[in-house]
Design a protein around this motif. Structure first.
Motif, mmCIF file in Angstrom:
data_model
loop_
_atom_site.group_PDB
_atom_site.id
_atom_site.type_symbol
_atom_site.label_atom_id
_atom_site.label_comp_id
_atom_site.label_asym_id
_atom_site.label_seq_id
_atom_site.Cartn_x
_atom_site.Cartn_y
_atom_site.Cartn_z
ATOM 1 N N THR A 1 64.667 7.502 70.884
ATOM 2 C CA THR A 1 66.111 7.339 71.065
ATOM 3 C C THR A 1 66.817 8.637 70.704
ATOM 4 O O THR A 1 66.562 9.201 69.640
ATOM 5 N N THR A 2 67.689 9.109 71.575
ATOM 6 C CA THR A 2 68.480 10.300 71.273
ATOM 7 C C THR A 2 69.787 9.896 70.583
ATOM 8 O O THR A 2 70.329 8.815 70.830
ATOM 9 N N ILE A 3 70.282 10.788 69.717
ATOM 10 C CA ILE A 3 71.560 10.595 69.027
ATOM 11 C C ILE A 3 72.361 11.881 69.183
ATOM 12 O O ILE A 3 71.868 12.966 68.850
ATOM 13 N N SER A 4 73.584 11.780 69.672
ATOM 14 C CA SER A 4 74.444 12.946 69.875
ATOM 15 C C SER A 4 75.409 13.106 68.708
ATOM 16 O O SER A 4 75.986 12.119 68.220
ATOM 17 N N PHE A 5 75.603 14.369 68.281
ATOM 18 C CA PHE A 5 76.503 14.682 67.172
ATOM 19 C C PHE A 5 77.514 15.739 67.615
ATOM 20 O O PHE A 5 77.244 16.541 68.515
ATOM 21 N N ILE A 6 78.669 15.743 66.953
ATOM 22 C CA ILE A 6 79.713 16.728 67.250
ATOM 23 C C ILE A 6 80.319 17.213 65.932
ATOM 24 O O ILE A 6 80.510 16.419 64.999
ATOM 25 N N SER A 7 80.584 18.504 65.842
ATOM 26 C CA SER A 7 81.184 19.059 64.618
ATOM 27 C C SER A 7 82.644 18.618 64.519
ATOM 28 O O SER A 7 83.285 18.283 65.525
ATOM 29 N N GLU A 8 83.168 18.654 63.307
ATOM 30 C CA GLU A 8 84.556 18.247 63.091
ATOM 31 C C GLU A 8 85.513 19.162 63.860
ATOM 32 O O GLU A 8 86.482 18.698 64.461
ATOM 33 N N THR A 9 85.197 20.469 63.868
ATOM 34 C CA THR A 9 86.050 21.432 64.569
ATOM 35 C C THR A 9 86.055 21.188 66.067
ATOM 36 O O THR A 9 87.104 21.181 66.719
ATOM 37 N N GLU A 10 84.857 20.958 66.641
ATOM 38 C CA GLU A 10 84.756 20.716 68.077
ATOM 39 C C GLU A 10 85.413 19.402 68.461
ATOM 40 O O GLU A 10 86.034 19.291 69.529
ATOM 41 N N LEU A 11 85.328 18.412 67.599
ATOM 42 C CA LEU A 11 85.977 17.125 67.866
ATOM 43 C C LEU A 11 87.487 17.297 67.934
ATOM 44 O O LEU A 11 88.148 16.799 68.855
ATOM 45 N N VAL B 1 78.553 11.385 67.393
ATOM 46 C CA VAL B 1 78.927 11.011 66.034
ATOM 47 C C VAL B 1 79.498 12.237 65.323
ATOM 48 O O VAL B 1 78.861 13.292 65.296
ATOM 49 N N PRO B 2 80.696 12.145 64.742
ATOM 50 C CA PRO B 2 81.285 13.294 64.033
ATOM 51 C C PRO B 2 80.484 13.660 62.785
ATOM 52 O O PRO B 2 80.007 12.778 62.053
ATOM 53 N N VAL B 3 80.344 14.959 62.551
ATOM 54 C CA VAL B 3 79.596 15.471 61.403
ATOM 55 C C VAL B 3 80.564 16.149 60.436
ATOM 56 O O VAL B 3 81.336 17.017 60.832
ATOM 57 N N PHE B 4 80.513 15.738 59.170
ATOM 58 C CA PHE B 4 81.323 16.349 58.114
ATOM 59 C C PHE B 4 80.707 15.952 56.780
ATOM 60 O O PHE B 4 79.744 15.166 56.734
ATOM 61 N N LYS B 5 81.214 16.491 55.689
ATOM 62 C CA LYS B 5 80.681 16.153 54.371
ATOM 63 C C LYS B 5 80.907 14.667 54.095
ATOM 64 O O LYS B 5 82.025 14.165 54.223
ATOM 65 N N GLY B 6 79.834 13.989 53.718
ATOM 66 C CA GLY B 6 79.916 12.555 53.450
ATOM 67 C C GLY B 6 79.810 11.680 54.681
ATOM 68 O O GLY B 6 79.934 10.462 54.590
ATOM 69 N N GLY C 1 64.910 14.827 55.246
ATOM 70 C CA GLY C 1 65.271 15.412 56.532
ATOM 71 C C GLY C 1 66.764 15.442 56.760
ATOM 72 O O GLY C 1 67.572 15.250 55.842
ATOM 73 N N GLU C 2 67.145 15.665 58.015
ATOM 74 C CA GLU C 2 68.564 15.737 58.365
ATOM 75 C C GLU C 2 69.189 14.356 58.494
ATOM 76 O O GLU C 2 70.401 14.208 58.348
ATOM 77 N N LEU C 3 68.390 13.364 58.793
ATOM 78 C CA LEU C 3 68.862 11.986 58.887
ATOM 79 C C LEU C 3 68.293 11.218 57.697
ATOM 80 O O LEU C 3 67.118 10.857 57.678
ATOM 81 N N LYS C 4 69.144 10.994 56.693
ATOM 82 C CA LYS C 4 68.682 10.416 55.422
ATOM 83 C C LYS C 4 69.129 8.968 55.304
ATOM 84 O O LYS C 4 70.326 8.686 55.177
ATOM 85 N N LYS D 1 72.145 2.288 57.330
ATOM 86 C CA LYS D 1 73.136 3.352 57.201
ATOM 87 C C LYS D 1 72.405 4.674 56.954
ATOM 88 O O LYS D 1 71.475 4.723 56.150
ATOM 89 N N VAL D 2 72.845 5.717 57.650
ATOM 90 C CA VAL D 2 72.154 7.005 57.590
ATOM 91 C C VAL D 2 73.145 8.104 57.214
ATOM 92 O O VAL D 2 74.197 8.254 57.859
ATOM 93 N N ASP D 3 72.804 8.850 56.176
ATOM 94 C CA ASP D 3 73.620 9.990 55.733
ATOM 95 C C ASP D 3 73.312 11.196 56.621
ATOM 96 O O ASP D 3 72.157 11.618 56.722
ATOM 97 N N ILE D 4 74.357 11.743 57.263
ATOM 98 C CA ILE D 4 74.161 12.899 58.143
ATOM 99 C C ILE D 4 74.892 14.130 57.610
ATOM 100 O O ILE D 4 75.158 15.090 58.344
ATOM 101 N N SER D 5 75.205 14.117 56.304
ATOM 102 C CA SER D 5 75.943 15.227 55.695
ATOM 103 C C SER D 5 75.244 16.557 55.845
ATOM 104 O O SER D 5 75.890 17.611 55.943
ATOM 105 N N SER D 6 73.910 16.546 55.843
ATOM 106 C CA SER D 6 73.157 17.805 55.901
ATOM 107 C C SER D 6 73.355 18.534 57.227
ATOM 108 O O SER D 6 73.043 19.720 57.345
ATOM 109 N N LEU D 7 73.880 17.833 58.239
ATOM 110 C CA LEU D 7 74.149 18.478 59.521
ATOM 111 C C LEU D 7 75.461 19.267 59.508
ATOM 112 O O LEU D 7 75.712 20.069 60.406
ATOM 113 N N ASP D 8 76.305 19.024 58.481
ATOM 114 C CA ASP D 8 77.576 19.735 58.378
ATOM 115 C C ASP D 8 77.310 21.230 58.212
ATOM 116 O O ASP D 8 76.582 21.653 57.323
ATOM 117 N N GLY D 9 77.887 22.036 59.060
ATOM 118 C CA GLY D 9 77.653 23.479 59.026
ATOM 119 C C GLY D 9 76.544 23.912 59.959
ATOM 120 O O GLY D 9 76.493 25.069 60.387
#
Length: 323
Positions: free
Chosen positions: A154-164, A199-204, A249-252, A281-289
């Motif tokens: 399964t693929t999961i798409s992410f977007i940075s807060e700035t790009e969003l 899915v938007p990526v940011f701290k927390g 990993g990046e998906l915690k 529930k999956v923490d994706i904070s590590s993708l921020d930046g």
């Protein structure tokens, strides 16, 4: 030969570059593109009684052909005549390529991709028959049981807060959907994304994934586990493996995720054709930046199991004509 079904809610399949417009969304998937390869792998192409009507004291042959529709060998296939009116008929296997396990069971050590193997029983009618009889009333029954492993991605798409923020301001923001590919086999595991994508990526930041297992074949799950000193039909939790989802990993996965250890916390049971949906529930904070605009990650899941299906054919026995 690979056979697959493509289900979509109106988008282009990236790998095949094929537009599949206007197909309905799949309940529980929220409109992803789903590619499903062959469901039933081992099949009986036919089951027949020759002849299908005999006089008392005569014999008939029961003939089936077992075929592997998949693209890899299947080992330890069991073909068994399991309902034949014991006392009225005496069965004996006369054609079994590998191992005759008694008079009713044939064990095939390896069934190669595309291969078809015949299995034949001789049924001798014994005992007195006073009336025209079909026994069992719904026919002689043959089962096939085989082990298999099915995987999906399964693929999961992410977007940075700035790009969003930029895409919203410029009114160029578009939602995306997962691309799910499930391999061959009747029991199929799925990971689905429960949030809108990207899915938007940011701290927390967090997202929600779900694991579900479905029976897409024409038979039944046959895997057994022991629970409370009894055996139940279920997939052992150790036979379900999730990759690319771990604490390092990046998906915690969160502490209360039911499959945070790479396998479900409990054995997987099917209610009807589907298991209950396991939410994580999956923490994706590590993708921020790390995500500057958009990116795509993937999660894989595999399941090992035993599967069983049956066929039946009637044999009619006429009483002997005297006089």
């Amino acid at each position: 030969m690979l056979v697959f079904v493509v289900l979509s809610s109106g988008c282009t399949i990236p790998v095949l570059n094929i537009e599949i417009p206007g197909l309905p969304e799949i309940p529980g998937f929220g409109g992803p593109t789903v590619v499903q390869y062959e469901h039933d792998i081992v099949i009986m192409t036919s089951l027949e009684a020759v002849p299908n009507e005999i006089d008392a004291g005569q014999s008939a042959k029961l003939i089936t052909y077992v075929n592997n529709k998949g693209d890899k060998p299947v080992e330890n296939v069991v073909v068994e005549l399991y309902d034949y009116c014991s006392g009225l008929f005496t069965p004996e296997i006369t054609t079994c390529r590998d191992n005759k396990a008694g008079p009713t069971k044939c064990e095939i050590k390896k069934l190669l991709a595309g291969q078809t193997i015949p299995v034949v029983w001789t049924l001798k009618q014994e005992g007195e028959v006073k009336l025209k009889t079909i026994c069992p009333p719904d026919g002689m029954k043959v089962l096939v049981k085989y082990p298999y492993k099915t995987s999906s991605l399964t693929t999961i798409s992410f977007i940075s807060e700035t790009e969003l923020q930029r895409s919203l301001e410029e009114r160029t923001y578009k939602t995306t959907a997962s691309y799910i590919v499930t391999g061959q086999g009747p029991i199929k595991p799925y990971i689905t994304v429960e949030d809108k994508q990207p899915v938007p990526v940011f701290k927390g930041a967090r997202t929600v994934l779900a694991l579900q297992v479905s029976n897409k074949g024409t038979g039944q799950l046959a895997s057994e586990v022991s629970k409370d000193q009894t055996k139940i039909i279920a997939i052992p939790r150790a036979n379900v493996k999730i990759t690319n989802l771990d604490s390092g990993g990046e998906l915690k996965p969160a502490d209360d995720c039911p499959f945070k250890g790479g396998s479900p916390d409990d054995d997987v049971r099917l209610i009807g054709k589907d298991s209950s949906k396991m939410i994580c529930k999956v923490d994706i904070s590590s993708l921020d930046g790390k995500v500057t605009k958009t990116t795509t990650k993937h999660v894989e899941v595999s399941v090992e199991y035993e599967y069983i299906f049956t066929k039946s054919v009637p044999i009619t026995v006429n009483p002997k004509v005297t006089g």
